[in-house]
Design a protein around this motif. Sequence first.
Motif, short mmCIF file in Angstrom:
data_model
loop_
_atom_site.label_atom_id
_atom_site.label_comp_id
_atom_site.label_asym_id
_atom_site.label_seq_id
_atom_site.Cartn_x
_atom_site.Cartn_y
_atom_site.Cartn_z
N ILE A 200 0.85 -1.19 0.00
CA ILE A 200 0.00 0.00 0.00
C ILE A 200 0.89 1.23 0.00
CG2 ILE A 200 -1.82 1.23 1.23
CD1 ILE A 200 -2.68 -1.44 2.43
N LEU A 203 -1.78 5.32 2.86
CA LEU A 203 -2.91 4.90 3.67
C LEU A 203 -3.51 6.14 4.32
CD1 LEU A 203 -4.54 2.49 4.71
CD2 LEU A 203 -3.01 2.39 6.69
N ASN A 208 -5.97 5.01 8.65
CA ASN A 208 -4.68 5.65 8.89
C ASN A 208 -4.64 6.28 10.26
OD1 ASN A 208 -2.07 6.87 7.98
ND2 ASN A 208 -3.24 8.77 8.20
#
Length: 230
Positions: A200, A203, A208
């Motif tokens: 990823i 985020l 997050n």
Amino acid sequence: MAANTLSQLTTANTFQHWLTATQSLIGTANLLTNGAGSTFYANTRLEVGGTNATLNVVTSATINDLIGNTANVITIQARNLNLTENVTSAFKTTSSATVGTNLTVHGNSTITGNTLISGDLTVSGNITLDTIGFDDLSVNGSGTFANTLSVTGNSTFSNANVTSVLTANIAIITTANITSANISTTTGTIASANITTANIVNLVGTANTAIYAAISVVEAAAVALAIALG
């Protein structure tokens, strides 16, 4: 060559005149009924009509021109129909048409009904579905694209199996089982996902915030533990 015109005979003609005319009539009749490949010329209009009247052309006969006017229809029933020249006007059929070999269309084709293709369909140009209400493409089987598939509108996948790269500017995934993924979306929402391996890039959002909050709690606990241990 024009057809010969027979002169009228009267009682004033001689026997030789009648003999000559009779021989001419016999020759014409024989040429018509048993010409054996010879040409019979007729500059006239031949009409076959009446109850049960038919005109049959058989035994490999050749017809150079067969013309029907606007008030009549020519019905042809043949074992084989070989068109060696072009059809210069509209070709219409109210029933089925079967083409046993290749069909080549140099102009445009308009199909108002359904089209069933049992074999492969190879399209060298573009396929454009441009009529609202008649622009749906339904595929019951599989679809294979060797190149890029571009969709400018929304796409709904009930079951999507992506073996390579899926790039989406706006993606909403309700439920996903992702084995290995490199997720990169401009605007993406994943409601529920089971991700085995993921790379990823960024985020953001509540996930997050929650992760960083959990990290802060762990960091604070670690600092407190280190102080307590001296």
